[in-house]
Design a protein around this motif. Sequence first.
Motif, PDB file in Angstrom:
ATOM      1  N   ARG A 136       0.530  -1.056   0.118  1.00  0.00           N
ATOM      2  CA  ARG A 136      -0.506   0.250  -0.129  1.00  0.00           C
ATOM      3  C   ARG A 136       1.010   1.511  -0.133  1.00  0.00           C
ATOM      4  O   ARG A 136       0.668   2.350  -0.624  1.00  0.00           O
ATOM      5  CB  ARG A 136      -1.093  -0.206   1.302  1.00  0.00           C
ATOM      6  CG  ARG A 136      -2.111  -0.918   1.235  1.00  0.00           C
ATOM      7  CD  ARG A 136      -2.880  -0.846   2.039  1.00  0.00           C
ATOM      8  NE  ARG A 136      -3.776  -2.438   2.645  1.00  0.00           N
ATOM      9  CZ  ARG A 136      -5.125  -1.973   2.365  1.00  0.00           C
ATOM     10  NH1 ARG A 136      -5.734  -0.825   2.478  1.00  0.00           N
ATOM     11  NH2 ARG A 136      -5.716  -3.408   2.259  1.00  0.00           N
ATOM     12  N   VAL A 137       2.042   1.032   0.784  1.00  0.00           N
ATOM     13  CA  VAL A 137       3.169   2.458   1.221  1.00  0.00           C
ATOM     14  C   VAL A 137       3.812   2.353  -0.436  1.00  0.00           C
ATOM     15  O   VAL A 137       3.986   3.656  -1.231  1.00  0.00           O
ATOM     16  CB  VAL A 137       4.000   2.344   1.862  1.00  0.00           C
ATOM     17  CG1 VAL A 137       4.397   3.789   2.264  1.00  0.00           C
ATOM     18  CG2 VAL A 137       3.756   1.867   2.788  1.00  0.00           C
ATOM     19  N   LEU A 138       4.544   1.448  -0.477  1.00  0.00           N
ATOM     20  CA  LEU A 138       4.952   1.793  -1.745  1.00  0.00           C
ATOM     21  C   LEU A 138       4.324   1.443  -2.892  1.00  0.00           C
ATOM     22  O   LEU A 138       5.312   1.672  -4.043  1.00  0.00           O
ATOM     23  CB  LEU A 138       6.085   0.394  -1.538  1.00  0.00           C
ATOM     24  CG  LEU A 138       7.417  -0.135  -0.906  1.00  0.00           C
ATOM     25  CD1 LEU A 138       7.930  -0.816  -0.603  1.00  0.00           C
ATOM     26  CD2 LEU A 138       7.987   1.483  -0.426  1.00  0.00           C
ATOM     27  N   SER A 139       3.423   0.955  -3.269  1.00  0.00           N
ATOM     28  CA  SER A 139       2.865   1.191  -4.829  1.00  0.00           C
ATOM     29  C   SER A 139       2.507   2.653  -5.433  1.00  0.00           C
ATOM     30  O   SER A 139       2.069   2.583  -6.608  1.00  0.00           O
ATOM     31  CB  SER A 139       1.479   0.609  -4.938  1.00  0.00           C
ATOM     32  OG  SER A 139       0.491   0.555  -4.004  1.00  0.00           O
ATOM     33  N   ASP A 140       1.826   3.518  -4.682  1.00  0.00           N
ATOM     34  CA  ASP A 140       1.687   4.819  -4.295  1.00  0.00           C
ATOM     35  C   ASP A 140       3.095   5.891  -4.594  1.00  0.00           C
ATOM     36  O   ASP A 140       4.216   5.605  -3.752  1.00  0.00           O
ATOM     37  CB  ASP A 140       0.817   5.717  -3.815  1.00  0.00           C
ATOM     38  CG  ASP A 140       0.595   7.108  -4.216  1.00  0.00           C
ATOM     39  OD1 ASP A 140      -0.581   6.845  -4.926  1.00  0.00           O
ATOM     40  OD2 ASP A 140       1.037   8.236  -3.213  1.00  0.00           O
ATOM     41  N   GLN A 141       3.541   6.413  -5.903  1.00  0.00           N
ATOM     42  CA  GLN A 141       3.986   7.557  -6.148  1.00  0.00           C
ATOM     43  C   GLN A 141       4.545   8.422  -5.193  1.00  0.00           C
ATOM     44  O   GLN A 141       5.699   7.926  -4.580  1.00  0.00           O
ATOM     45  CB  GLN A 141       4.167   8.117  -7.962  1.00  0.00           C
ATOM     46  CG  GLN A 141       5.637   9.026  -7.760  1.00  0.00           C
ATOM     47  CD  GLN A 141       5.130   8.834  -9.223  1.00  0.00           C
ATOM     48  OE1 GLN A 141       4.266   9.381  -9.885  1.00  0.00           O
ATOM     49  NE2 GLN A 141       6.548   9.968 -10.154  1.00  0.00           N
ATOM     50  N   ASN A 142       3.571   9.030  -4.596  1.00  0.00           N
ATOM     51  CA  ASN A 142       3.591   9.817  -3.790  1.00  0.00           C
ATOM     52  C   ASN A 142       4.411   9.175  -2.395  1.00  0.00           C
ATOM     53  O   ASN A 142       5.406   9.461  -1.441  1.00  0.00           O
ATOM     54  CB  ASN A 142       2.576  10.858  -3.317  1.00  0.00           C
ATOM     55  CG  ASN A 142       2.346  11.343  -4.162  1.00  0.00           C
ATOM     56  OD1 ASN A 142       3.272  11.871  -5.729  1.00  0.00           O
ATOM     57  ND2 ASN A 142       1.241  11.541  -5.226  1.00  0.00           N
ATOM     58  N   THR A 143       3.195   7.866  -1.443  1.00  0.00           N
ATOM     59  CA  THR A 143       3.664   8.172  -0.323  1.00  0.00           C
ATOM     60  C   THR A 143       4.889   7.066  -0.357  1.00  0.00           C
ATOM     61  O   THR A 143       5.454   7.027   0.184  1.00  0.00           O
ATOM     62  CB  THR A 143       2.540   6.859  -0.255  1.00  0.00           C
ATOM     63  OG1 THR A 143       2.300   6.058  -0.584  1.00  0.00           O
ATOM     64  CG2 THR A 143       1.649   7.134   0.444  1.00  0.00           C
ATOM     65  N   ARG A 144       5.167   6.646  -1.442  1.00  0.00           N
ATOM     66  CA  ARG A 144       6.717   5.276  -1.704  1.00  0.00           C
ATOM     67  C   ARG A 144       8.141   6.432  -1.839  1.00  0.00           C
ATOM     68  O   ARG A 144       8.399   6.438  -1.130  1.00  0.00           O
ATOM     69  CB  ARG A 144       6.523   5.216  -2.978  1.00  0.00           C
ATOM     70  CG  ARG A 144       7.998   4.489  -3.528  1.00  0.00           C
ATOM     71  CD  ARG A 144       7.683   3.534  -4.375  1.00  0.00           C
ATOM     72  NE  ARG A 144       9.357   2.988  -4.830  1.00  0.00           N
ATOM     73  CZ  ARG A 144       9.695   1.955  -5.533  1.00  0.00           C
ATOM     74  NH1 ARG A 144       8.785   1.584  -6.400  1.00  0.00           N
ATOM     75  NH2 ARG A 144      10.553   1.962  -5.498  1.00  0.00           N
ATOM     76  N   ARG A 145       7.573   7.704  -2.748  1.00  0.00           N
ATOM     77  CA  ARG A 145       8.579   8.774  -2.302  1.00  0.00           C
ATOM     78  C   ARG A 145       8.256   9.114  -1.018  1.00  0.00           C
ATOM     79  O   ARG A 145      10.193   9.750  -0.249  1.00  0.00           O
ATOM     80  CB  ARG A 145       8.115  10.294  -2.920  1.00  0.00           C
ATOM     81  CG  ARG A 145       8.712  11.285  -3.458  1.00  0.00           C
ATOM     82  CD  ARG A 145       8.585  12.364  -3.379  1.00  0.00           C
ATOM     83  NE  ARG A 145       8.505  12.248  -5.476  1.00  0.00           N
ATOM     84  CZ  ARG A 145       7.478  12.210  -5.930  1.00  0.00           C
ATOM     85  NH1 ARG A 145       6.569  12.343  -5.153  1.00  0.00           N
ATOM     86  NH2 ARG A 145       6.888  11.995  -7.118  1.00  0.00           N
ATOM     87  N   GLU A 146       7.454   9.745  -0.150  1.00  0.00           N
ATOM     88  CA  GLU A 146       7.225   9.735   1.260  1.00  0.00           C
ATOM     89  C   GLU A 146       8.328   9.330   2.302  1.00  0.00           C
ATOM     90  O   GLU A 146       9.120   9.294   2.635  1.00  0.00           O
ATOM     91  CB  GLU A 146       6.006   9.814   1.380  1.00  0.00           C
ATOM     92  CG  GLU A 146       6.412  10.384   3.432  1.00  0.00           C
ATOM     93  CD  GLU A 146       4.767  11.561   3.302  1.00  0.00           C
ATOM     94  OE1 GLU A 146       4.548  10.536   5.432  1.00  0.00           O
ATOM     95  OE2 GLU A 146       3.793  11.740   2.458  1.00  0.00           O
ATOM     96  N   TYR A 147       8.112   8.024   1.889  1.00  0.00           N
ATOM     97  CA  TYR A 147       8.608   6.501   2.894  1.00  0.00           C
ATOM     98  C   TYR A 147       9.920   7.191   2.406  1.00  0.00           C
ATOM     99  O   TYR A 147      10.882   6.987   3.555  1.00  0.00           O
ATOM    100  CB  TYR A 147       8.193   4.849   2.419  1.00  0.00           C
ATOM    101  CG  TYR A 147       8.858   4.167   3.291  1.00  0.00           C
ATOM    102  CD1 TYR A 147       8.709   4.147   4.397  1.00  0.00           C
ATOM    103  CD2 TYR A 147       9.397   3.440   2.056  1.00  0.00           C
ATOM    104  CE1 TYR A 147       9.062   2.599   4.803  1.00  0.00           C
ATOM    105  CE2 TYR A 147      10.373   2.168   2.954  1.00  0.00           C
ATOM    106  CZ  TYR A 147      10.063   2.152   4.318  1.00  0.00           C
ATOM    107  OH  TYR A 147      11.062   1.090   4.541  1.00  0.00           O
ATOM    108  N   ASP A 148      11.111   7.025   1.351  1.00  0.00           N
ATOM    109  CA  ASP A 148      12.156   7.022   0.731  1.00  0.00           C
ATOM    110  C   ASP A 148      12.671   8.218   2.058  1.00  0.00           C
ATOM    111  O   ASP A 148      14.143   7.852   2.010  1.00  0.00           O
ATOM    112  CB  ASP A 148      12.476   6.541  -0.765  1.00  0.00           C
ATOM    113  CG  ASP A 148      11.856   5.997  -1.497  1.00  0.00           C
ATOM    114  OD1 ASP A 148      11.361   4.478  -0.429  1.00  0.00           O
ATOM    115  OD2 ASP A 148      11.798   5.617  -2.507  1.00  0.00           O
TER     116      ASP A 148
END
Length: 185
Positions: free
Chosen positions: A59-71
């Motif tokens: 759920r976090v890594l599939s969305d570009q925005n949430t993945r960027r935030e997580y990274d």
Amino acid sequence: MSAEKDLYAVLGASPSDSVQQLRHRYQQLALQYHPDRLGGSSEADSGVKMFLEADAAWRVLSDQNTRREYDLQRRAQELKQDWPVDSTVCLEDMTWDEDECVYAYGCRCGGGFSVSEEEVEEETQRRQQEEEQEAEGGVMVCCDTCSLSVCVTWSLHRKTQMFKMTTITPLTLTSPLCYLEEDTK
């Protein structure tokens, strides 16, 4: 999901993997650990836990925005590691470099440490907003040549006063090298 759990490791992937590669890893794990496939086996509890972790990671890594935030959060955490501090340097002991607009201090390797006025001001304001009880501000600064780092410190009260002083008027009473700092409130 634990904040310290590496979501890429949960999926058995790496940060450089594409969304398609992440999807493939997620689908493999979902098929392997889905509660409907495990039925009532003794491994069902651990399988459900793995399925839920993989689902949360996806759920976090599939969305570009949430993945960027997580990274970004992941990178910030990596940068917060404890650095070996060679020494502590007072801001007042550093030299002001007008050309670069930074406070500078020489390193024993011949390189240098530098901290900008903006960095000092931001850290001072951050500490004052957080109402930290410490009377000193400080930032970690790495040498521009070697791996040494120093902690640059300053008095929060004194730095606040320094920001208020904007004009310098020469005094001619004793010598041309004496200066009076005027507060321009």
